[in-house]
Scaffold this motif. Structure first.
Motif, PDB file in Angstrom:
ATOM      1  N   ASN A 220       7.512  -1.632   3.138  1.00  0.00           N
ATOM      2  CA  ASN A 220       7.377  -0.242   2.687  1.00  0.00           C
ATOM      3  C   ASN A 220       7.473  -0.055   1.177  1.00  0.00           C
ATOM      4  O   ASN A 220       7.519   1.072   0.698  1.00  0.00           O
ATOM      5  N   GLN A 221       7.498  -1.133   0.431  1.00  0.00           N
ATOM      6  CA  GLN A 221       7.746  -1.024  -0.994  1.00  0.00           C
ATOM      7  C   GLN A 221       6.716  -0.153  -1.707  1.00  0.00           C
ATOM      8  O   GLN A 221       7.070   0.715  -2.516  1.00  0.00           O
ATOM      9  N   GLN A 222       5.451  -0.366  -1.426  1.00  0.00           N
ATOM     10  CA  GLN A 222       4.414   0.377  -2.132  1.00  0.00           C
ATOM     11  C   GLN A 222       4.451   1.866  -1.811  1.00  0.00           C
ATOM     12  O   GLN A 222       4.373   2.704  -2.706  1.00  0.00           O
ATOM     13  N   VAL A 223       4.575   2.202  -0.530  1.00  0.00           N
ATOM     14  CA  VAL A 223       4.562   3.625  -0.173  1.00  0.00           C
ATOM     15  C   VAL A 223       5.831   4.320  -0.662  1.00  0.00           C
ATOM     16  O   VAL A 223       5.803   5.497  -1.034  1.00  0.00           O
ATOM     17  N   ASN A 224       6.950   3.603  -0.710  1.00  0.00           N
ATOM     18  CA  ASN A 224       8.191   4.200  -1.203  1.00  0.00           C
ATOM     19  C   ASN A 224       8.089   4.593  -2.679  1.00  0.00           C
ATOM     20  O   ASN A 224       8.740   5.536  -3.125  1.00  0.00           O
ATOM     21  N   GLN A 225       7.279   3.860  -3.415  1.00  0.00           N
ATOM     22  CA  GLN A 225       7.118   4.121  -4.841  1.00  0.00           C
ATOM     23  C   GLN A 225       5.917   5.028  -5.137  1.00  0.00           C
ATOM     24  O   GLN A 225       5.691   5.398  -6.286  1.00  0.00           O
ATOM     25  N   SER A 226       5.161   5.367  -4.111  1.00  0.00           N
ATOM     26  CA  SER A 226       3.919   6.103  -4.324  1.00  0.00           C
ATOM     27  C   SER A 226       4.171   7.562  -4.663  1.00  0.00           C
ATOM     28  O   SER A 226       5.207   8.143  -4.324  1.00  0.00           O
ATOM     29  N   THR A 227       3.195   8.145  -5.336  1.00  0.00           N
ATOM     30  CA  THR A 227       3.237   9.579  -5.660  1.00  0.00           C
ATOM     31  C   THR A 227       2.005  10.290  -5.119  1.00  0.00           C
ATOM     32  O   THR A 227       1.755  11.440  -5.449  1.00  0.00           O
ATOM     33  N   GLY A 228       1.232   9.595  -4.309  1.00  0.00           N
ATOM     34  CA  GLY A 228       0.031  10.191  -3.729  1.00  0.00           C
ATOM     35  C   GLY A 228      -1.006   9.123  -3.462  1.00  0.00           C
ATOM     36  O   GLY A 228      -0.775   7.924  -3.683  1.00  0.00           O
ATOM     37  N   PHE A 229      -2.155   9.542  -2.956  1.00  0.00           N
ATOM     38  CA  PHE A 229      -3.256   8.605  -2.761  1.00  0.00           C
ATOM     39  C   PHE A 229      -3.776   8.143  -4.119  1.00  0.00           C
ATOM     40  O   PHE A 229      -3.918   8.943  -5.039  1.00  0.00           O
ATOM     41  N   VAL A 230      -4.036   6.862  -4.227  1.00  0.00           N
ATOM     42  CA  VAL A 230      -4.625   6.317  -5.452  1.00  0.00           C
ATOM     43  C   VAL A 230      -6.143   6.444  -5.330  1.00  0.00           C
ATOM     44  O   VAL A 230      -6.770   5.754  -4.527  1.00  0.00           O
ATOM     45  N   LYS A 231      -6.696   7.353  -6.101  1.00  0.00           N
ATOM     46  CA  LYS A 231      -8.128   7.619  -6.014  1.00  0.00           C
ATOM     47  C   LYS A 231      -8.907   6.509  -6.709  1.00  0.00           C
ATOM     48  O   LYS A 231      -8.761   6.282  -7.905  1.00  0.00           O
ATOM     49  N   THR A 232      -9.724   5.804  -5.929  1.00  0.00           N
ATOM     50  CA  THR A 232     -10.476   4.669  -6.442  1.00  0.00           C
ATOM     51  C   THR A 232     -11.867   4.649  -5.820  1.00  0.00           C
ATOM     52  O   THR A 232     -11.991   4.661  -4.590  1.00  0.00           O
ATOM     53  N   LYS A 233     -12.887   4.623  -6.636  1.00  0.00           N
ATOM     54  CA  LYS A 233     -14.249   4.514  -6.134  1.00  0.00           C
ATOM     55  C   LYS A 233     -14.508   3.070  -5.690  1.00  0.00           C
ATOM     56  O   LYS A 233     -13.975   2.131  -6.275  1.00  0.00           O
ATOM     57  N   PRO A 234     -15.328   2.879  -4.651  1.00  0.00           N
ATOM     58  CA  PRO A 234     -15.590   1.514  -4.153  1.00  0.00           C
ATOM     59  C   PRO A 234     -16.059   0.557  -5.233  1.00  0.00           C
ATOM     60  O   PRO A 234     -15.644  -0.611  -5.274  1.00  0.00           O
ATOM     61  N   GLU A 235     -16.917   1.030  -6.138  1.00  0.00           N
ATOM     62  CA  GLU A 235     -17.460   0.150  -7.164  1.00  0.00           C
ATOM     63  C   GLU A 235     -16.416  -0.240  -8.211  1.00  0.00           C
ATOM     64  O   GLU A 235     -16.624  -1.170  -9.000  1.00  0.00           O
ATOM     65  N   GLU A 236     -15.280   0.479  -8.217  1.00  0.00           N
ATOM     66  CA  GLU A 236     -14.219   0.174  -9.169  1.00  0.00           C
ATOM     67  C   GLU A 236     -13.206  -0.837  -8.625  1.00  0.00           C
ATOM     68  O   GLU A 236     -12.367  -1.341  -9.379  1.00  0.00           O
ATOM     69  N   GLN A 237     -13.281  -1.135  -7.338  1.00  0.00           N
ATOM     70  CA  GLN A 237     -12.324  -2.054  -6.729  1.00  0.00           C
ATOM     71  C   GLN A 237     -12.746  -3.502  -6.962  1.00  0.00           C
ATOM     72  O   GLN A 237     -13.927  -3.840  -6.899  1.00  0.00           O
ATOM     73  N   LYS A 238     -11.782  -4.341  -7.236  1.00  0.00           N
ATOM     74  CA  LYS A 238     -12.056  -5.747  -7.453  1.00  0.00           C
ATOM     75  C   LYS A 238     -12.479  -6.401  -6.138  1.00  0.00           C
ATOM     76  O   LYS A 238     -11.952  -6.073  -5.076  1.00  0.00           O
ATOM     77  N   PRO A 239     -13.424  -7.340  -6.190  1.00  0.00           N
ATOM     78  CA  PRO A 239     -13.815  -8.058  -4.968  1.00  0.00           C
ATOM     79  C   PRO A 239     -12.630  -8.830  -4.396  1.00  0.00           C
ATOM     80  O   PRO A 239     -11.763  -9.304  -5.129  1.00  0.00           O
ATOM     81  N   VAL A 240     -12.578  -8.933  -3.083  1.00  0.00           N
ATOM     82  CA  VAL A 240     -11.525  -9.705  -2.431  1.00  0.00           C
ATOM     83  C   VAL A 240     -11.802 -11.195  -2.662  1.00  0.00           C
ATOM     84  O   VAL A 240     -12.894 -11.684  -2.360  1.00  0.00           O
ATOM     85  N   PRO A 241     -10.838 -11.944  -3.210  1.00  0.00           N
ATOM     86  CA  PRO A 241     -11.049 -13.378  -3.483  1.00  0.00           C
ATOM     87  C   PRO A 241     -10.939 -14.207  -2.204  1.00  0.00           C
ATOM     88  O   PRO A 241      -9.920 -14.873  -1.960  1.00  0.00           O
ATOM     89  N   LEU A 242     -11.994 -14.193  -1.414  1.00  0.00           N
ATOM     90  CA  LEU A 242     -11.967 -14.895  -0.135  1.00  0.00           C
ATOM     91  C   LEU A 242     -11.700 -16.386  -0.304  1.00  0.00           C
ATOM     92  O   LEU A 242     -11.096 -17.017   0.577  1.00  0.00           O
ATOM     93  N   HIS A 243     -12.113 -16.944  -1.433  1.00  0.00           N
ATOM     94  CA  HIS A 243     -11.931 -18.378  -1.659  1.00  0.00           C
ATOM     95  C   HIS A 243     -10.458 -18.763  -1.793  1.00  0.00           C
ATOM     96  O   HIS A 243     -10.103 -19.939  -1.669  1.00  0.00           O
ATOM     97  N   GLU A 244      -9.604 -17.768  -2.020  1.00  0.00           N
ATOM     98  CA  GLU A 244      -8.178 -18.044  -2.156  1.00  0.00           C
ATOM     99  C   GLU A 244      -7.445 -18.019  -0.816  1.00  0.00           C
ATOM    100  O   GLU A 244      -6.267 -18.377  -0.740  1.00  0.00           O
ATOM    101  N   LEU A 245      -8.137 -17.582   0.232  1.00  0.00           N
ATOM    102  CA  LEU A 245      -7.478 -17.370   1.520  1.00  0.00           C
ATOM    103  C   LEU A 245      -7.574 -18.593   2.420  1.00  0.00           C
ATOM    104  O   LEU A 245      -8.566 -19.327   2.391  1.00  0.00           O
ATOM    105  N   PRO A 246      -6.556 -18.819   3.252  1.00  0.00           N
ATOM    106  CA  PRO A 246      -6.629 -19.899   4.243  1.00  0.00           C
ATOM    107  C   PRO A 246      -7.784 -19.662   5.205  1.00  0.00           C
ATOM    108  O   PRO A 246      -8.210 -18.517   5.428  1.00  0.00           O
ATOM    109  N   SER A 247      -8.280 -20.699   5.795  1.00  0.00           N
ATOM    110  CA  SER A 247      -9.453 -20.605   6.670  1.00  0.00           C
ATOM    111  C   SER A 247      -9.211 -19.701   7.874  1.00  0.00           C
ATOM    112  O   SER A 247     -10.130 -19.014   8.329  1.00  0.00           O
ATOM    113  N   ASP A 248      -7.982 -19.684   8.401  1.00  0.00           N
ATOM    114  CA  ASP A 248      -7.728 -18.839   9.562  1.00  0.00           C
ATOM    115  C   ASP A 248      -7.772 -17.355   9.203  1.00  0.00           C
ATOM    116  O   ASP A 248      -8.176 -16.522  10.022  1.00  0.00           O
ATOM    117  N   VAL A 249      -7.403 -17.022   7.982  1.00  0.00           N
ATOM    118  CA  VAL A 249      -7.476 -15.629   7.543  1.00  0.00           C
ATOM    119  C   VAL A 249      -8.939 -15.221   7.338  1.00  0.00           C
ATOM    120  O   VAL A 249      -9.355 -14.127   7.726  1.00  0.00           O
TER     121      VAL A 249
END
Length: 272
Positions: A220-249
């Motif tokens: 709950n750490q993030q929501v406990n510190q939150s002050t609202g929804f973080v407004k972010t457009k899809p094109e502004e979000q960083k790509p998910v680094p799939l190459h860093e993830l284990p194969s099962d994930v």
């Protein structure tokens, strides 16, 4: 009981912004909010399904004066359907993966017959990447995801059960819409389920959420510190680094995408 009282349940896999959604609903007046009760019997009860966490101590439980031996599905159903007649809204947030299939029918009949079931989904890449990072930070030994399958399959199964048995398409929200158009998406959700929309429900003062099972407090750490929804457009979000993830994930992301894609077709749209 006041027949005008609304009873709404929000179901989602982990890491789909469900806690932030829950925090938003908490801003409404005369509302009873209940969160993650079914985690009790699933992780810690006398007949627990998962042994991911060590046994819970009674001192680590803060739930209506109950002891760990009381963490059963029957007891959780009793708490969820208790008399909250002084409230205009009863809002419940939980995860379908915690439900045994044998409980499905109970959640649409008897004292649950007047509950509205709704769902929150998120692109599996972002949800399961977040889940992987959170599980790692919790030092869950031998577990890259909690639950191991990510929770999308169980959500899809329960969603189809509700859709078939009730003969209507449940309200579904995509977390991407919440991040892009928080006010408009919450306005659309409130209208769809018949609860009031408050212009202030997308921003709030930081307040620690109550945690029934103390060993889960780290989630709950993030929501406990939150002050609202973080407004972010899809094109502004960083790509998910799939190459860093284990194969099962990575495989879980691929497997979960079909369930997300199907449910995404029925998502409500932001209301402008």
């Amino acid at each position: 009981m006041d027949v005008k009282q609304k009873k709404v349940i929000l179901w989602s896999p982990p890491r789909c912004l469900s806690n932030v959604f829950y925090r938003s609903i908490m801003t409404l007046k005369k509302t009873k909010c209940i969160r993650n009760l079914f985690s009790g019997p699933y992780y810690f009860g006398p007949n627990r399904t998962s042994h991911l966490y060590p046994p819970l101590l009674d001192s680590q439980l803060d739930l209506e004066g109950l002891l760990v031996k009381d963490l059963t599905y029957e007891k959780m159903k009793t708490l969820l359907t208790a008399d909250y007649s002084n409230e205009d809204l009863v809002f419940i947030k939980d995860h379908p993966y915690c439900l045994p299939e044998s409980l499905y029918q109970d959640l649409i009949s008897g004292p649950f017959a007047n509950f509205t079931h709704t769902f929150l989904v998120r692109d599996p890449e972002r949800a399961l990447y977040s889940n992987y990072k959170a599980s790692s930070s919790q030092q869950l030994i031998g577990c890259n995801l909690n639950p191991p399958g990510g929770g999308f399959y169980e959500m899809y199964e329960f969603y189809n059960f509700i859709k078939e048995k009730q003969g209507t398409t449940p309200v579904i929200v995509d977390a991407a819409d919440l991040q892009t158009y928080p006010d408009e998406t919450m306005k659309s959700y409130c209208k769809a389920v018949g609860i009031p929309f408050d212009p202030n429900m997308t921003s709030w003062e930081p307040v620690p959420l109550h945690v029934h099972y103390k060993v889960l407090i780290g989630w709950n750490q993030q929501v406990n510190q939150s002050t609202g929804f973080v407004k972010t457009k899809p094109e502004e979000q960083k790509p998910v680094p799939l190459h860093e993830l284990p194969s099962d994930v990575v495989k879980c992301i691929e497997d979960s995408r079909v369930y997300y894609t199907e449910m995404r077709k029925d998502c409500i749209r932001p209301l402008f």
